[in-house]
Design a protein around this motif. Structure first.
Motif, PDB file in Angstrom:
ATOM      1  N   ALA A 315       0.825  -1.214   0.000  1.00 65.05           N
ATOM      2  CA  ALA A 315       0.000   0.000   0.000  1.00 65.05           C
ATOM      3  C   ALA A 315       0.857   1.260   0.000  1.00 65.05           C
ATOM      4  O   ALA A 315       0.514   2.246  -0.676  1.00 65.05           O
ATOM      5  N   ARG A 316       1.961   1.248   0.716  1.00 66.08           N
ATOM      6  CA  ARG A 316       2.769   2.468   0.845  1.00 66.08           C
ATOM      7  C   ARG A 316       3.440   2.881  -0.469  1.00 66.08           C
ATOM      8  O   ARG A 316       3.319   4.042  -0.877  1.00 66.08           O
ATOM      9  N   PRO A 317       4.172   1.989  -1.160  1.00 60.10           N
ATOM     10  CA  PRO A 317       4.743   2.426  -2.447  1.00 60.10           C
ATOM     11  C   PRO A 317       3.679   2.796  -3.476  1.00 60.10           C
ATOM     12  O   PRO A 317       3.859   3.746  -4.243  1.00 60.10           O
ATOM     13  N   THR A 318       2.565   2.052  -3.501  1.00 60.87           N
ATOM     14  CA  THR A 318       1.503   2.366  -4.448  1.00 60.87           C
ATOM     15  C   THR A 318       0.929   3.759  -4.194  1.00 60.87           C
ATOM     16  O   THR A 318       0.688   4.530  -5.135  1.00 60.87           O
ATOM     17  N   CYS A 319       0.722   4.089  -2.937  1.00 62.92           N
ATOM     18  CA  CYS A 319       0.218   5.417  -2.599  1.00 62.92           C
ATOM     19  C   CYS A 319       1.255   6.488  -2.935  1.00 62.92           C
ATOM     20  O   CYS A 319       0.896   7.600  -3.337  1.00 62.92           O
ATOM     21  N   GLY A 320       2.541   6.164  -2.783  1.00 64.89           N
ATOM     22  CA  GLY A 320       3.582   7.111  -3.169  1.00 64.89           C
ATOM     23  C   GLY A 320       3.565   7.410  -4.656  1.00 64.89           C
ATOM     24  O   GLY A 320       3.761   8.559  -5.078  1.00 64.89           O
ATOM     25  N   ILE A 321       3.330   6.378  -5.473  1.00 60.89           N
ATOM     26  CA  ILE A 321       3.224   6.594  -6.922  1.00 60.89           C
ATOM     27  C   ILE A 321       2.012   7.459  -7.241  1.00 60.89           C
ATOM     28  O   ILE A 321       2.079   8.382  -8.070  1.00 60.89           O
ATOM     29  N   LEU A 322       0.883   7.182  -6.585  1.00 62.06           N
ATOM     30  CA  LEU A 322      -0.330   7.974  -6.808  1.00 62.06           C
ATOM     31  C   LEU A 322      -0.123   9.430  -6.415  1.00 62.06           C
ATOM     32  O   LEU A 322      -0.554  10.345  -7.120  1.00 62.06           O
ATOM     33  N   ALA A 323       0.557   9.664  -5.297  1.00 58.56           N
ATOM     34  CA  ALA A 323       0.773  11.035  -4.829  1.00 58.56           C
ATOM     35  C   ALA A 323       1.715  11.814  -5.733  1.00 58.56           C
ATOM     36  O   ALA A 323       1.708  13.047  -5.725  1.00 58.56           O
ATOM     37  N   GLY A 324       2.535  11.116  -6.516  1.00 58.32           N
ATOM     38  CA  GLY A 324       3.480  11.794  -7.405  1.00 58.32           C
ATOM     39  C   GLY A 324       2.902  12.202  -8.738  1.00 58.32           C
ATOM     40  O   GLY A 324       3.590  12.859  -9.532  1.00 58.32           O
ATOM     41  N   LEU A 325       1.661  11.840  -9.038  1.00 55.20           N
ATOM     42  CA  LEU A 325       1.038  12.228 -10.296  1.00 55.20           C
ATOM     43  C   LEU A 325       0.829  13.739 -10.359  1.00 55.20           C
ATOM     44  O   LEU A 325       0.566  14.386  -9.345  1.00 55.20           O
ATOM     45  N   ARG A 329      -0.516  15.688  -7.012  1.00 56.54           N
ATOM     46  CA  ARG A 329       0.475  16.250  -6.097  1.00 56.54           C
ATOM     47  C   ARG A 329       0.141  17.649  -5.588  1.00 56.54           C
ATOM     48  O   ARG A 329       0.346  17.939  -4.407  1.00 56.54           O
ATOM     49  N   PRO A 330      -0.395  18.551  -6.400  1.00 56.73           N
ATOM     50  CA  PRO A 330      -0.752  19.869  -5.841  1.00 56.73           C
ATOM     51  C   PRO A 330      -1.841  19.799  -4.775  1.00 56.73           C
ATOM     52  O   PRO A 330      -1.992  20.728  -3.994  1.00 56.73           O
ATOM     53  N   LEU A 381       4.051  17.053   5.072  1.00 54.16           N
ATOM     54  CA  LEU A 381       4.807  18.032   5.863  1.00 54.16           C
ATOM     55  C   LEU A 381       5.874  18.708   5.015  1.00 54.16           C
ATOM     56  O   LEU A 381       6.076  19.927   5.106  1.00 54.16           O
ATOM     57  N   MET A 382       6.582  17.945   4.172  1.00 56.19           N
ATOM     58  CA  MET A 382       7.576  18.538   3.278  1.00 56.19           C
ATOM     59  C   MET A 382       6.934  19.509   2.299  1.00 56.19           C
ATOM     60  O   MET A 382       7.491  20.566   1.989  1.00 56.19           O
ATOM     61  N   ALA A 383       5.742  19.139   1.799  1.00 54.10           N
ATOM     62  CA  ALA A 383       5.061  20.016   0.847  1.00 54.10           C
ATOM     63  C   ALA A 383       4.600  21.311   1.501  1.00 54.10           C
ATOM     64  O   ALA A 383       4.592  22.364   0.867  1.00 54.10           O
ATOM     65  N   ILE A 384       4.242  21.253   2.763  1.00 60.32           N
ATOM     66  CA  ILE A 384       3.733  22.441   3.456  1.00 60.32           C
ATOM     67  C   ILE A 384       4.866  23.373   3.861  1.00 60.32           C
ATOM     68  O   ILE A 384       4.816  24.581   3.627  1.00 60.32           O
ATOM     69  N   ILE A 385       5.898  22.834   4.472  1.00 61.34           N
ATOM     70  CA  ILE A 385       6.927  23.664   5.096  1.00 61.34           C
ATOM     71  C   ILE A 385       8.133  23.889   4.203  1.00 61.34           C
ATOM     72  O   ILE A 385       8.886  24.834   4.392  1.00 61.34           O
ATOM     73  N   GLY A 386       8.356  23.028   3.202  1.00 60.44           N
ATOM     74  CA  GLY A 386       9.528  23.164   2.356  1.00 60.44           C
ATOM     75  C   GLY A 386      10.736  22.452   2.930  1.00 60.44           C
ATOM     76  O   GLY A 386      10.799  22.141   4.120  1.00 60.44           O
ATOM     77  N   PRO A 462       5.099  33.012 -11.296  1.00 55.75           N
ATOM     78  CA  PRO A 462       5.632  32.333 -12.480  1.00 55.75           C
ATOM     79  C   PRO A 462       5.261  30.863 -12.450  1.00 55.75           C
ATOM     80  O   PRO A 462       5.625  30.131 -11.548  1.00 55.75           O
ATOM     81  N   SER A 463       4.476  30.453 -13.444  1.00 53.20           N
ATOM     82  CA  SER A 463       3.989  29.070 -13.458  1.00 53.20           C
ATOM     83  C   SER A 463       5.046  28.175 -14.048  1.00 53.20           C
ATOM     84  O   SER A 463       5.630  28.452 -15.076  1.00 53.20           O
ATOM     85  N   GLY A 464       5.264  27.053 -13.366  1.00 55.85           N
ATOM     86  CA  GLY A 464       6.198  26.059 -13.870  1.00 55.85           C
ATOM     87  C   GLY A 464       5.538  24.724 -14.011  1.00 55.85           C
ATOM     88  O   GLY A 464       6.193  23.707 -14.035  1.00 55.85           O
ATOM     89  N   GLY A 465       4.217  24.691 -14.098  1.00 54.00           N
ATOM     90  CA  GLY A 465       3.545  23.429 -14.267  1.00 54.00           C
ATOM     91  C   GLY A 465       2.494  23.175 -13.217  1.00 54.00           C
ATOM     92  O   GLY A 465       2.341  22.081 -12.746  1.00 54.00           O
ATOM     93  N   GLY A 466       1.773  24.218 -12.802  1.00 55.27           N
ATOM     94  CA  GLY A 466       0.670  23.978 -11.896  1.00 55.27           C
ATOM     95  C   GLY A 466       0.861  24.598 -10.550  1.00 55.27           C
ATOM     96  O   GLY A 466      -0.080  24.839  -9.844  1.00 55.27           O
ATOM     97  N   GLY A 467       2.119  24.896 -10.127  1.00 53.65           N
ATOM     98  CA  GLY A 467       2.331  25.532  -8.835  1.00 53.65           C
ATOM     99  C   GLY A 467       1.911  24.668  -7.686  1.00 53.65           C
ATOM    100  O   GLY A 467       0.955  24.953  -6.995  1.00 53.65           O
ATOM    101  N   SER A 468       2.624  23.567  -7.454  1.00 55.96           N
ATOM    102  CA  SER A 468       2.266  22.662  -6.373  1.00 55.96           C
ATOM    103  C   SER A 468       2.603  23.264  -5.028  1.00 55.96           C
ATOM    104  O   SER A 468       3.332  24.239  -4.928  1.00 55.96           O
ATOM    105  N   ASP A 469       2.061  22.658  -3.970  1.00 50.88           N
ATOM    106  CA  ASP A 469       2.345  23.126  -2.616  1.00 50.88           C
ATOM    107  C   ASP A 469       3.818  23.002  -2.304  1.00 50.88           C
ATOM    108  O   ASP A 469       4.385  23.819  -1.603  1.00 50.88           O
ATOM    109  N   THR A 470       4.439  21.962  -2.827  1.00 48.97           N
ATOM    110  CA  THR A 470       5.869  21.757  -2.563  1.00 48.97           C
ATOM    111  C   THR A 470       6.689  22.890  -3.124  1.00 48.97           C
ATOM    112  O   THR A 470       7.566  23.443  -2.463  1.00 48.97           O
ATOM    113  N   GLU A 471       6.416  23.267  -4.397  1.00 47.61           N
ATOM    114  CA  GLU A 471       7.207  24.313  -5.028  1.00 47.61           C
ATOM    115  C   GLU A 471       7.010  25.647  -4.336  1.00 47.61           C
ATOM    116  O   GLU A 471       7.945  26.420  -4.167  1.00 47.61           O
ATOM    117  N   GLU A 472       5.771  25.945  -3.918  1.00 45.70           N
ATOM    118  CA  GLU A 472       5.516  27.214  -3.253  1.00 45.70           C
ATOM    119  C   GLU A 472       6.214  27.284  -1.911  1.00 45.70           C
ATOM    120  O   GLU A 472       6.792  28.309  -1.554  1.00 45.70           O
TER     121      GLU A 472
END
Length: 543
Positions: A315-325, A329-330, A381-386, A462-472
Motif C-alpha cells: 500500500a505504501r509504495p503504491t500510494c507514493g506513486i499515486l501522490a506523485g502524479l 500532487r498539488p 509536511l515537506m510540501a507544506i513547510i519546504g 511564475p507558473s512552472g507546471g501547476g504551482g504545487s504546494d511543494t514548489e511554493e
C-alpha cells in the motif's frame, strides 16, 4: 549540509535535488532506518515472557521497554533537529547508530528491569531517533519530483522489517536466550551506522566561485593598473564578506526554527496529526486481544497482524506513486485527508466484527488505509513547510505526536478494563481519526485555499507546471534564506554613451549586490568617473 564556504564566508547556493543517482542509495538507507525505527520496538516484545520470568515482573513492567523506545523516538524530535542543524545529518546518524547498538549490547548484561529501561529503552530509543529524523531530511534533499514515491518506498521499511524481525527474534530467543538475542540484535543495529555513512551531503555548486574569479579578472582588465584597482577589488570582496559573515552569524543562532509556527499550514497539520495519533494506533494494539476474546485461536489471532503488515508493504509504495502524479500532487493534503477518513471509517464499520472472516476483511482495509497514512504523512509536511525548514518542523511535530502517543493507547486500555467492551473503543478511535480528516480538509480549504487565491490576484506567480504546494513552500523558504540578487537586467538599461570599461565595472558591481553609487570618496577616484557618464537614475533605482 548548508555549511558556509570557508574561503568566501558565505552560504552556498541551494543545490537542485538530483531525483536519482546517489539518491537511490540514500533511499535504501532511509528504508532500513525507517524499518528499524518503527519495527524494532514492536519486535522486542517477543522477549517479554522470558524477561518476566528472569526479573519476576509483570507484563505491564516489561511493556514499558517498548513504550520508552517510542517515547524517545517521538519526544526527542527537537533535540534531533538542533543536532542536525548544528552538525549535519551524517555525523548525527553515525552517533545514533552507535548509541542504538550499544544500548542493546549493554542490555544483554543487565540484572534489573530498571537497567533495561535505561539501556534498551532510553539509549537504544535515543539512537534510533538520531537516525530516523536525519534520514528523512536527507531523503527530502535528494528528491523533489519523485519525492512522493521515495517517501512511499522508505515508509515500506516499517512493515517489511516488522515481518522479518519478529520471527528472527523468536529464533534467536530459542537458540541463544534473551541475552544472546539482545546481543545479536545490537549487532544488527550497527547497520544504522552504515546507512548514516552513505548519507553524504549534496556537492555545492562551484558557480559562484567561478564567477568570482572571472569578475576579478574583468575588473583588473578594465581598470587602470596599480594599487587603486587592487583596492577596489579588495573593497568589493571585503564588503561582501562582511555582509555574508553577519548573515552566517545570524543564521547560525537558529538551532531550532520556531518561526514555522507562523505558517498556517504547519499549525493545521500539527493539530490534525495530534488528533490522528490519539486513535490511529489503538486498533492494531487491541486487535489480537479482541480476536481472542471473540473466540479466535491464538495462532489465527496473531496472524491478523501479519495480514495488516503484508497489505501495508504494497500500500505504501503504491500510494507514493499515486501522490506523485501531476494532477494529484498539488492537492496532496486532500489525499492525506481521504486516507485518514478511509482509516477512521474502517474502524467504525468494523466495530461489531465478531467472526474471523469479518476481522480478516477489517485487516485488509485497515492495512490499505494505514499504509496510505504512513506513506503520505511526511510528504505532506515537506510540501507544506519546504525542505529548508523541514529539520525543525519534523522535530516539533514528533514532539507533539509523543504527547498524543502517551495519551491515546493507555487511555483506550483503561477504558477496555473499565467497560469490558471493545466496540466502544473502535468507535472512539475511528471517530478521532475521522475528526482529524475533516479538520485537515476543512482548514486547508478555508485558510490556505483562499489565501492562495488572494495571493495570486495582485501578482501572477511564475507558473512552472501547476504551482504545487511543494514548489511554493520551497520558494518561500529560499526567499527567506537567500539574499535578493536580482539586478542583472538593470545593467543593460544604461546609456550607450558610457565607456566600455565602466559597463564592465557596473556589471561586476551589480552582480555582487553592492551599491556603487554610495561608495566612499577613495573608491570614487577609481570608479566615479565612469559612473557619472552612465544613467544614474537607473543605478539608483536598482538599489
Amino acid at each position: 549540509m548548508g555549511r558556509a564556504d570557508p574561503e568566501e564566508g558565505q552560504q552556498p547556493a541551494p543545490v537542485k535535488p538530483p531525483d536519482g543517482g546517489w539518491g537511490w542509495v540514500v533511499l535504501l538507507g532511509c528504508f532500513v532506518i525507517t524499518g528499524f525505527s518503527y519495527a524494532f520496538p514492536k519486535a522486542v516484545s517477543v522477549y517479554f515472557k522470558e524477561l518476566m520470568k528472569d526479573f519476576h515482573v509483570g507484563y505491564s513492567d516489561t511493556a514499558w521497554i517498548s513504550s520508552i523506545m517510542l517515547a524517545m523516538l517521538y519526544g526527542t524530535g527537537p533535540l534531533c533537529s538542533i543536532m542536525v542543524n548544528q552538525f549535519g545529518c551524517r555525523p548525527v546518524m553515525l552517533v545514533g547508530g552507535l548509541l542504538a547498538s550499544s544500548g542493546m549490547i549493554l542490555a544483554s548484561f543487565t540484572t534489573t528491569i530498571i537497567e533495561l529501561y535505561l539501556t534498551a529503552g532510553v539509549l537504544t530509543g535515543l539512537g534510533m531517533a538520531l537516525n530516523f529524523q536525519p534520514s528523512l531530511i536527507m531523503l527530502g534533499s535528494y528528491f523533489d519530483k519523485r519525492r512522493p514515491l521515495a517517501n512511499g518506498l522508505a515508509a515500506a521499511g516499517s512493515p517489511v522489517f516488522l515481518s522479518a524481525l519478529s520471527p528472527l527474534g523468536q529464533v534467536l530467543l530459542e537458540k541463544f536466550g534473551w541475552r544472546g538475542g539482545f546481543l545479536i540484535m545490537g549487532g544488527l543495529l550497527l547497520n544504522c551506522c552504515t546507512c548514516g555513512a552513505v548519507m553524504r551531503p549534496l556537492e555545492m555548486s562551484m558557480k559562484r566561485k567561478t564567477e568570482k574569479v572571472q569578475d576579478k579578472y574583468e575588473v583588473k582588465e578594465m581598470l587602470p593598473m596599480g594599487g587603486k584597482a587592487e583596492e577596489a577589488i579588495s573593497t568589493i570582496d571585503g564588503k561582501k564578506s562582511k555582509k555574508s559573515r553577519k548573515k552566517k552569524t545570524k543564521k547560525g543562532k537558529k538551532l531550532l526554527d520556531f518561526s514555522i509556527f507562523s505558517n498556517r499550514g504547519f499549525v493545521i497539520y500539527a493539530i490534525a496529526k495530534f488528533i490522528m495519533v490519539l486513535g490511529l494506533f489503538v486498533p492494531p494494539i487491541l486487535l489480537v486481544n479482541y480476536a481472542k476474546d471473540t473466540g479466535v485461536p491464538d495462532a489465527e489471532a496473531a496472524f491478523l497482524l501479519s495480514i495488516i503488515g503484508f497489505i501495508d508493504i504494497f500500500a505504501r509504495p503504491t500510494c507514493g506513486i499515486l501522490a506523485g502524479l501531476k494532477l494529484v500532487r498539488p492537492h496532496i493534503s486532500y489525499l492525506f485527508s481521504f486516507a485518514l477518513l478511509f482509516n477512521g471509517l474502517t474502524d467504525i464499520c468494523s466495530a461489531r466484527a465478531n467472526t474471523y472472516t469479518s476481522l480478516v476483511i477489517f485487516c485488509i482495509f485497515f492495512g490499505i488505509s494505514y499504509g496510505m497514512v504512513g506513506a503520505l504523512q511526511f510528504e505532506v509536511l515537506m510540501a507544506i513547510i519546504g525542505s529548508q525548514k523541514f529539520s525543525s518542523a519534523i522535530g516539533l511535530v514528533l514532539l507533539i505526536e509523543s504527547v498524543a502517543v502517551l495519551i491515546g493507547p493507555p487511555t483506550a486500555g483503561r477504558l477496555v478494563d473499565a467497560l469490558k467492551n471493545y466496540e466502544v473503543i473502535f468507535y472512539l478511535a475511528g471517530s478521532e481519526v475521522v475528526l482529524s480528516s475533516i479538520f485537515l480538509a476543512t482548514a486547508t480549504y478555508c485558510c490556505l485555499g483562499r489565501q492562495k487565491k488572494k495571493a495570486s490576484q495582485p501578482e501572477k506567480p511564475p507558473s512552472g507546471g501547476g504551482g504545487s504546494d511543494t514548489e511554493e513552500a520551497e520558494s518561500d523558504a529560499q526567499e527567506v534564506d537567500d539574499p535578493p540578487i536580482d539586478n542583472h537586467h538593470l545593467s543593460h538599461s544604461t546609456k550607450n554613451t558610457a565607456v566600455t570599461g565602466s559597463d564592465a565595472v557596473n556589471h561586476v558591481a551589480e552582480d555582487r549586490g553592492i551599491d556603487v553609487a554610495g561608495r566612499s570618496e577613495g573608491e570614487g577616484a577609481v570608479l566615479g568617473s565612469s559612473i557619472c557618464n552612465s544613467n544614474q537614475t537607473v543605478e539608483r533605482d536598482s538599489f
